[in-house]
Design a protein around this motif. Structure first.
Motif, PDB file in Angstrom:
ATOM      1  N   GLY A 135      13.126   6.291  -3.891  1.00  0.00           N
ATOM      2  CA  GLY A 135      11.899   6.204  -4.478  1.00  0.00           C
ATOM      3  C   GLY A 135      11.758   7.335  -5.621  1.00  0.00           C
ATOM      4  N   PHE A 136      12.056   8.651  -5.335  1.00  0.00           N
ATOM      5  CA  PHE A 136      11.663   9.567  -6.178  1.00  0.00           C
ATOM      6  C   PHE A 136      12.631   9.227  -7.275  1.00  0.00           C
ATOM      7  N   PHE A 137      13.876   9.079  -7.175  1.00  0.00           N
ATOM      8  CA  PHE A 137      15.000   8.750  -8.289  1.00  0.00           C
ATOM      9  C   PHE A 137      14.270   7.728  -9.241  1.00  0.00           C
ATOM     10  N   PHE A 138      14.028   6.587  -8.605  1.00  0.00           N
ATOM     11  CA  PHE A 138      13.771   5.366  -9.543  1.00  0.00           C
ATOM     12  C   PHE A 138      12.118   5.427 -10.057  1.00  0.00           C
ATOM     13  N   VAL A 139      11.295   6.285  -9.521  1.00  0.00           N
ATOM     14  CA  VAL A 139      10.104   6.529  -9.912  1.00  0.00           C
ATOM     15  C   VAL A 139      10.351   7.370 -11.358  1.00  0.00           C
ATOM     16  N   THR A 140      11.278   8.360 -11.227  1.00  0.00           N
ATOM     17  CA  THR A 140      11.420   9.006 -12.205  1.00  0.00           C
ATOM     18  C   THR A 140      11.977   8.267 -13.420  1.00  0.00           C
ATOM     19  N   VAL A 141      13.108   7.493 -13.202  1.00  0.00           N
ATOM     20  CA  VAL A 141      13.731   6.682 -14.012  1.00  0.00           C
ATOM     21  C   VAL A 141      12.725   5.778 -14.801  1.00  0.00           C
ATOM     22  N   SER A 142      11.986   4.987 -13.959  1.00  0.00           N
ATOM     23  CA  SER A 142      10.869   4.100 -14.600  1.00  0.00           C
ATOM     24  C   SER A 142       9.632   4.843 -15.516  1.00  0.00           C
ATOM     25  N   ALA A 143       9.114   6.208 -14.905  1.00  0.00           N
ATOM     26  CA  ALA A 143       8.313   6.870 -15.762  1.00  0.00           C
ATOM     27  C   ALA A 143       8.970   7.178 -17.109  1.00  0.00           C
ATOM     28  N   ARG A 144      10.131   7.551 -17.007  1.00  0.00           N
ATOM     29  CA  ARG A 144      10.699   7.946 -18.238  1.00  0.00           C
ATOM     30  C   ARG A 144      10.996   6.811 -19.359  1.00  0.00           C
ATOM     31  N   MET A 145      11.537   5.688 -18.612  1.00  0.00           N
ATOM     32  CA  MET A 145      11.802   4.350 -19.536  1.00  0.00           C
ATOM     33  C   MET A 145      10.629   3.865 -20.044  1.00  0.00           C
ATOM     34  N   VAL A 146       9.630   3.659 -19.438  1.00  0.00           N
ATOM     35  CA  VAL A 146       8.504   2.976 -19.963  1.00  0.00           C
ATOM     36  C   VAL A 146       7.826   4.003 -20.870  1.00  0.00           C
ATOM     37  N   LEU A 164       0.902  -1.136  -0.068  1.00  0.00           N
ATOM     38  CA  LEU A 164      -0.228   0.031   0.088  1.00  0.00           C
ATOM     39  C   LEU A 164       0.894   1.238  -0.130  1.00  0.00           C
ATOM     40  N   LEU A 165       1.942   1.393   0.911  1.00  0.00           N
ATOM     41  CA  LEU A 165       2.794   2.675   1.071  1.00  0.00           C
ATOM     42  C   LEU A 165       3.588   2.760  -0.147  1.00  0.00           C
ATOM     43  N   GLY A 166       4.110   1.570  -0.762  1.00  0.00           N
ATOM     44  CA  GLY A 166       4.957   1.481  -1.942  1.00  0.00           C
ATOM     45  C   GLY A 166       3.832   2.230  -2.985  1.00  0.00           C
ATOM     46  N   GLY A 167       2.794   1.772  -3.166  1.00  0.00           N
ATOM     47  CA  GLY A 167       1.943   1.890  -4.194  1.00  0.00           C
ATOM     48  C   GLY A 167       1.649   3.564  -4.242  1.00  0.00           C
ATOM     49  N   ILE A 168       1.108   3.978  -3.275  1.00  0.00           N
ATOM     50  CA  ILE A 168       0.651   5.512  -2.910  1.00  0.00           C
ATOM     51  C   ILE A 168       1.900   6.165  -3.252  1.00  0.00           C
ATOM     52  N   LEU A 169       2.966   5.979  -2.728  1.00  0.00           N
ATOM     53  CA  LEU A 169       4.375   6.812  -3.003  1.00  0.00           C
ATOM     54  C   LEU A 169       4.174   6.804  -4.619  1.00  0.00           C
ATOM     55  N   GLY A 170       4.213   5.656  -5.159  1.00  0.00           N
ATOM     56  CA  GLY A 170       4.684   5.891  -6.693  1.00  0.00           C
ATOM     57  C   GLY A 170       3.648   6.611  -7.457  1.00  0.00           C
ATOM     58  N   VAL A 171       2.561   6.609  -7.034  1.00  0.00           N
ATOM     59  CA  VAL A 171       1.580   7.590  -7.625  1.00  0.00           C
ATOM     60  C   VAL A 171       1.689   9.069  -7.331  1.00  0.00           C
ATOM     61  N   LEU A 172       2.034   9.325  -6.057  1.00  0.00           N
ATOM     62  CA  LEU A 172       2.141  10.856  -5.736  1.00  0.00           C
ATOM     63  C   LEU A 172       3.537  11.437  -6.341  1.00  0.00           C
ATOM     64  N   PHE A 173       4.607  10.456  -6.416  1.00  0.00           N
ATOM     65  CA  PHE A 173       5.521  10.938  -7.088  1.00  0.00           C
ATOM     66  C   PHE A 173       5.507  11.056  -8.572  1.00  0.00           C
ATOM     67  N   MET A 174       4.395  10.572  -9.162  1.00  0.00           N
ATOM     68  CA  MET A 174       4.377  10.638 -10.639  1.00  0.00           C
ATOM     69  C   MET A 174       3.427  11.978 -10.810  1.00  0.00           C
ATOM     70  N   VAL A 175       2.746  12.498  -9.735  1.00  0.00           N
ATOM     71  CA  VAL A 175       1.960  13.939 -10.241  1.00  0.00           C
ATOM     72  C   VAL A 175       2.989  14.898 -10.610  1.00  0.00           C
ATOM     73  N   PRO A 176       3.951  15.376  -9.897  1.00  0.00           N
ATOM     74  CA  PRO A 176       4.671  16.517 -10.454  1.00  0.00           C
ATOM     75  C   PRO A 176       5.388  16.209 -11.648  1.00  0.00           C
ATOM     76  N   LEU A 177       5.521  14.920 -12.131  1.00  0.00           N
ATOM     77  CA  LEU A 177       6.153  14.683 -13.307  1.00  0.00           C
ATOM     78  C   LEU A 177       5.478  14.579 -14.561  1.00  0.00           C
ATOM     79  N   ARG A 178       3.961  14.770 -14.346  1.00  0.00           N
ATOM     80  CA  ARG A 178       3.066  14.563 -15.392  1.00  0.00           C
ATOM     81  C   ARG A 178       3.400  15.466 -16.577  1.00  0.00           C
ATOM     82  N   ASP A 179       3.405  16.925 -16.238  1.00  0.00           N
ATOM     83  CA  ASP A 179       3.443  17.972 -17.089  1.00  0.00           C
ATOM     84  C   ASP A 179       4.658  17.579 -18.234  1.00  0.00           C
ATOM     85  N   ALA A 180       5.927  17.552 -17.432  1.00  0.00           N
ATOM     86  CA  ALA A 180       7.078  17.245 -18.011  1.00  0.00           C
ATOM     87  C   ALA A 180       7.240  15.933 -18.926  1.00  0.00           C
TER      88      ALA A 180
END
Length: 625
Positions: free
Chosen positions: A362-373, A122-138
């Motif tokens: 977490g924020f570092f790898f969320v950014t990597v993951s979101a960009r790579m996919v 739960l905590l990991g999943g919500i963290l992934g969603v929240l970290f993606m919010v500021p990355l959406r526009d970019a």
């Protein structure tokens, strides 16, 4: 003019349609649990999971538009947003958390509770969603046209071509039914063995074979011929080069060669793989993950800069419906609450240092993951490579700060698990946000939908992992749990200082050579690590995809339809086998023996697999009205 100003979504920003409804939430949660459970089984058996976005979108179209006679593309989009979260959360969980069950089986630690598993998820999943919010526009808006986000684009095409929803949805269900029956016959009734193997007596150490299962055929088709061939190449290097060499140089020694516990002459082909190759494969996967990160560093820095620049600009400008994210204040408060929960909740084995590492990495790898996919797609997201890199760093830091022994190892797995789940969910969220951007969804509603899917899947995943462990246990023939076994091995080796580093570095330098040759490292490394019995049927699926892609005398329109038919049927095969795998686990726990008193043997298994391939091709060629 910016891309955001020139691009026009399918549903305009000034038009409001139903999105988060009782119907979309209920169907979405059901699909999240189903695809989460089936992908958990697939990942524990094969070490790979497949994006559920496309089949979720198609099933949603079939149910809402055709059966319920409701016409809302945004409601369908919300179903696939919620439903696809289950697969991504399952991927992050099964790559790491089974290690805790393995240690409990060995008597090193206590069995993790369902509450612990669900809280970590739960905590990991919500963290992934929240970290993606500021990355959406970019990533989604500013990079539209640059980052394709393949599953996101495909989902938008399925949703926009809504009139095809009914017949296309049927392909998923037919694939599911055929696969479920096939799986029940082979692994339930045991009419024929699901694994067909052959060891070469004249070339000791080498072997070949395949798991004649529908999910692997589907995985190969969806991944395509290139990824499948890279995996097969890795398997060939292991089983036809490295293992015969190890046997040849070790057979004359009457003593066991570390890390094996028996002399080489007493080891079978699979024993050689388990004793030596898995360490070489782990080194290759870790090296591949680290090299991917190094290559992505300029993009990561650029993404960070763009994210905060665009988010700050967006707060100062008028916000339309199609550009409204969750408030940044809510995101920051949510991240702080999660960090405190990770630190203070007694059921989560993470201290303050671990919570800080989770937020930073977490924020570092969320950014990597979101960009790579955005480039390779969610199904090819190298989350395991990122997690191994995290696990190595976290274990070294924990050991250096006095967090040693079993407690330190459990903490390392918990840290890696939260980050792995966050990265996997971020990849799924970015694909869903791309779909939403094209069809004209409301971003903050999608982000809420992702959190709903995460919550439902987190509750379910604990029960699924307990059920599968009770039925067969992890690290067994039925559930090898290859990724989790690799994480466990790395953490133990670093914490105890007894990792066979020579073998690990063989894998590292093999990965370096492959990288120099221009071959994608991670699929090759995964093939190097997995038994060749898994890579072979995946290669068959890849060859079927190659045949479909390159067949002559077929129009581009027909070819596109056939590729989509195959993708939907393959998704159904994966889901069908996974669900029957869960059912067979229930039977195993209840001591219900379904085996029939006869078997058609290995040849029969190969014939049945060939028949399955023929059926697959027939449905690929099927014409829709």
């Amino acid at each position: 003019m910016s891309k955001q100003e020139t691009f026009k979504p399918f549903v305009p920003a000034d038009q409001v349609k139903p999105e988060i409804t009782v119907t979309s939430v209920i169907i979405g949660i059901a699909l999240a649990v189903i695809f989460g459970a089936s992908n958990a089984y697939l990942g524990l058996r094969v070490g790979l999971t497949i994006s559920a976005s496309i089949p979720a979108a198609v099933i949603s179209m079939g149910i809402i538009r055709i059966i319920m006679r409701r016409d809302s593309i945004l409601e369908n989009n919300m179903v696939q947003t919620i439903g696809s979260a289950g697969e991504s959360l399952a991927a992050g969980a099964i790559f790491t958390l089974p290690a805790l069950f393995m240690w409990a089986e060995e008597g090193a630690t206590e069995l993790p509770s369902i509450v612990t598993i669900s809280l970590i998820a739960l905590l990991g999943g919500i963290l992934g969603v929240l970290f993606m919010v500021p990355l959406r526009d970019a990533l989604i808006v500013q990079e539209h046209g640059t980052l394709p986000y393949p599953e996101g684009m495909a989902c938008s095409e399925v949703l926009i071509a809504g009139e095809e929803g009914g017949s296309k949805a049927g392909l998923v269900f037919v694939g599911l039914g055929i696969s479920a029956a096939y799986k029940f016959i082979t692994d339930g009734l045991k009419v024929f063995p699901s694994e067909v193997t052959y060891d070469f007596n004249s070339y000791k150490g080498a072997g070949i074979g395949m798991d004649v299962l529908p999910s692997l055929l589907g995985v190969g088709y969806i991944c395509g011929p290139k990824i499948s061939s890279y995996m097969m190449a890795g398997g060939a290097v292991s089983w036809f080069v490295l293992m015969p060499l190890i046997y040849m140089f070790g057979v004359a020694n009457p003593h066991a060669l570390f890390p094996a516990s028996q002399a080489m002459a007493k080891l079978g082909t699979s024993d050689i793989w388990g004793s030596y190759i898995k360490y070489i494969g782990a080194g290759a996967v870790a090296a591949g993950g680290i090299m991917s990160l190094i290559k992505s560093l300029p993009l990561i820095v650029n993404t960070f800069a763009k994210a905060f620049k665009e988010y700050g600009k967006g707060m100062a400008e008028e916000v339309t419906r199609t550009s409204k994210n969750l408030p940044m204040k809510a995101v920051l408060i949510g991240v702080v609450i999660i960090a405190i929960a990770l630190w203070l909740l007694p059921d989560v084995p993470v201290n303050l240092l671990g919570a800080i590492m989770i937020i930073i990495f977490g924020f570092f790898f969320v950014t990597v993951s979101a960009r790579m996919v955005g480039i390779v797609g969610s199904s090819n997201n190298p989350v395991s490579g990122m997690t191994i890199a995290t696990m190595l760093i976290a274990t070294i830091i924990l050991r250096a700060t006095g967090n040693i022994g079993n407690k330190g190892m459990v903490a390392a797995i918990a840290i890696g698990s939260v980050i792995c789940i966050a990265a996997a969910i971020a990849g799924d969220t970015s694909q869903d946000l791309k779909t939403g951007y094209i069809v004209g969804a409301t971003p903050y509603k999608q982000q809420i939908g992702e959190i709903i899917g995460v919550c439902a899947s987190a509750v379910a995943i604990g029960g699924v992992l307990y059920l599968l462990n009770s039925a067969w246990g992890y690290g067994t023939e039925q559930l090898p749990a290859p990724q989790a076994g690799m994480m466990k091995m790395v953490v133990e080796g670093v914490m105890h200082g007894n990792l066979p580093w020579s073998l690990v570095f063989v894998g590292v330098f093999l990965a370096v050579v492959v990288e120099i040759l221009g071959v994608p490292v991670l699929p090759f490394a995964v093939g190097l690590y997995l038994p060749i019995y898994l890579s072979t049927p995946i290669m068959v699926g890849g060859l079927i995809r190659l045949f479909v892609d390159r067949r002559r005398r077929v129009s581009d329109e027909d070819r596109k339809e056939q590729v989509e038919n195959g993708t939907l049927f393959a998704s159904g095969m994966i889901a069908g086998e996974g669900l029957v795998g869960i059912l067979l686990a229930v039977f195993a726990v209840a001591n219900i023996n379904l085996q029939v008193p006869f078997s058609i043997g290995r040849i029969g298994g190969v014939i049945c697999f060939a028949a399955l391939c023929a059926v697959f091709l027939a449905f690929i060629n099927r014409k829709h009205a």
